[in-house]
Design a protein around this motif. Structure first.
Motif, PDB file in Angstrom:
ATOM      1  N   UNK A  89       0.831  -1.209   0.000  1.00 54.15           N
ATOM      2  CA  UNK A  89       0.000   0.000   0.000  1.00 54.15           C
ATOM      3  C   UNK A  89       0.866   1.259   0.000  1.00 54.15           C
ATOM      4  N   UNK A  90       1.955   1.248   0.764  1.00 53.93           N
ATOM      5  CA  UNK A  90       2.836   2.422   0.823  1.00 53.93           C
ATOM      6  C   UNK A  90       3.521   2.665  -0.525  1.00 53.93           C
ATOM      7  N   UNK A  91       3.974   1.611  -1.179  1.00 53.47           N
ATOM      8  CA  UNK A  91       4.641   1.780  -2.467  1.00 53.47           C
ATOM      9  C   UNK A  91       3.661   2.269  -3.537  1.00 53.47           C
ATOM     10  N   UNK A  92       2.441   1.804  -3.495  1.00 57.06           N
ATOM     11  CA  UNK A  92       1.434   2.319  -4.431  1.00 57.06           C
ATOM     12  C   UNK A  92       1.138   3.785  -4.146  1.00 57.06           C
ATOM     13  N   UNK A  93       1.080   4.157  -2.869  1.00 60.22           N
ATOM     14  CA  UNK A  93       0.863   5.566  -2.506  1.00 60.22           C
ATOM     15  C   UNK A  93       2.049   6.427  -2.943  1.00 60.22           C
ATOM     16  N   UNK A  94       3.259   5.910  -2.777  1.00 61.44           N
ATOM     17  CA  UNK A  94       4.451   6.655  -3.215  1.00 61.44           C
ATOM     18  C   UNK A  94       4.446   6.829  -4.729  1.00 61.44           C
ATOM     19  N   UNK A  95       4.078   5.766  -5.457  1.00 66.20           N
ATOM     20  CA  UNK A  95       3.978   5.860  -6.918  1.00 66.20           C
ATOM     21  C   UNK A  95       2.946   6.920  -7.315  1.00 66.20           C
ATOM     22  N   UNK A  96       1.800   6.893  -6.640  1.00 63.65           N
ATOM     23  CA  UNK A  96       0.742   7.848  -6.963  1.00 63.65           C
ATOM     24  C   UNK A  96       1.152   9.284  -6.636  1.00 63.65           C
ATOM     25  N   UNK A  97       1.879   9.465  -5.529  1.00 61.56           N
ATOM     26  CA  UNK A  97       2.367  10.803  -5.178  1.00 61.56           C
ATOM     27  C   UNK A  97       3.368  11.319  -6.193  1.00 61.56           C
ATOM     28  N   UNK A  98       4.270  10.458  -6.621  1.00 60.45           N
ATOM     29  CA  UNK A  98       5.238  10.846  -7.649  1.00 60.45           C
ATOM     30  C   UNK A  98       4.520  11.111  -8.971  1.00 60.45           C
ATOM     31  N   UNK A  99       3.508  10.316  -9.268  1.00 59.60           N
ATOM     32  CA  UNK A  99       2.727  10.518 -10.497  1.00 59.60           C
ATOM     33  C   UNK A  99       2.031  11.883 -10.489  1.00 59.60           C
ATOM     34  N   UNK A 100       1.548  12.303  -9.320  1.00 54.85           N
ATOM     35  CA  UNK A 100       0.924  13.636  -9.242  1.00 54.85           C
ATOM     36  C   UNK A 100       1.939  14.728  -9.557  1.00 54.85           C
ATOM     37  N   UNK A 101       3.160  14.586  -9.032  1.00 52.89           N
ATOM     38  CA  UNK A 101       4.197  15.589  -9.316  1.00 52.89           C
ATOM     39  C   UNK A 101       4.560  15.594 -10.796  1.00 52.89           C
ATOM     40  N   UNK A 102       4.678  14.420 -11.388  1.00 51.33           N
ATOM     41  CA  UNK A 102       4.975  14.345 -12.817  1.00 51.33           C
ATOM     42  C   UNK A 102       3.783  14.821 -13.642  1.00 51.33           C
ATOM     43  N   UNK A 103       2.582  14.598 -13.132  1.00 45.06           N
ATOM     44  CA  UNK A 103       1.380  15.085 -13.803  1.00 45.06           C
ATOM     45  C   UNK A 103       1.338  16.598 -13.886  1.00 45.06           C
ATOM     46  N   UNK A 104       1.959  17.275 -12.917  1.00 46.77           N
ATOM     47  CA  UNK A 104       2.063  18.739 -12.978  1.00 46.77           C
ATOM     48  C   UNK A 104       2.888  19.170 -14.183  1.00 46.77           C
ATOM     49  N   UNK A 105       3.829  18.338 -14.595  1.00 48.66           N
ATOM     50  CA  UNK A 105       4.676  18.645 -15.756  1.00 48.66           C
ATOM     51  C   UNK A 105       3.998  18.266 -17.068  1.00 48.66           C
ATOM     52  N   UNK A 106       3.434  17.029 -17.103  1.00 47.12           N
ATOM     53  CA  UNK A 106       3.045  16.432 -18.367  1.00 47.12           C
ATOM     54  C   UNK A 106       1.575  16.059 -18.459  1.00 47.12           C
ATOM     55  N   UNK A 107       0.800  16.426 -17.479  1.00 48.52           N
ATOM     56  CA  UNK A 107      -0.606  16.064 -17.488  1.00 48.52           C
ATOM     57  C   UNK A 107      -0.824  14.713 -16.833  1.00 48.52           C
TER      58      UNK A 107
END
Length: 147
Positions: free
Chosen positions: A58-76
């Motif tokens: 669960x923590x690794x999925x949350x970390x992936x999702x958090x990083x995805x949000x930051x990358x989403x700020x760049x690329x959608x």
């Protein structure tokens, strides 16, 4: 590795040339047309009742999702791509290109972006080879279109 370090490593992978042959790198592995880096690696799960494994997943999925949000700020927002059908096709003998064929054996799905003004893709996935082995948050950069 904290989120700033993950972003720095992802930027490095996005800019780095691909090697002519498969091999290990200081961050993971690379081959013709791809880089795979372990952004985080958990402990192993040989002992215990399984609760630590579930919490870590669960923590690794949350970390992936958090990083995805930051990358989403760049690329959608990312595309969510399941690799289960890729695994089935690989096991059936289809010649699926790397890194997708190899990833499908231990990464069930990825968050995926096509990088602007390039022919490259960036994917984030949570890997686990077997229930006793560690989880890894992977960053993948490839010029191979997703299957």
């Amino acid at each position: 590795m904290d989120i700033a370090q993950c972003l720095t490593l992802i930027d490095l992978l996005c800019a780095r040339e691909f090697p002519a042959a498969h091999g290990r790198t200081e961050h993971g592995e690379s081959g013709p047309g791809y880089h795979i880096a372990a952004l985080q690696t958990s402990e192993e799960f040989w002992d215990g009742d399984g609760s630590a494994r579930e919490e870590t997943a669960a923590q690794y999925e949350a970390d992936r999702d958090g990083l995805a949000r930051r990358l989403g700020d760049r690329w959608g927002p990312p595309h969510h791509v399941s690799l289960y059908s890729v695994l089935d096709r690989t096991l059936a003998g289809e010649d699926v290109p790397e890194p997708w064929a190899g990833l499908s054996g231990h990464v069930p799905d990825v968050h995926l972006w096509q990088l602007p003004r390039t022919d490259r893709w960036l994917a984030l996935g949570v890997s686990q080879w077997d229930k006793e082995l560690p989880f890894q948050l992977l960053g993948i950069v490839t010029e191979t279109d997703p299957p």
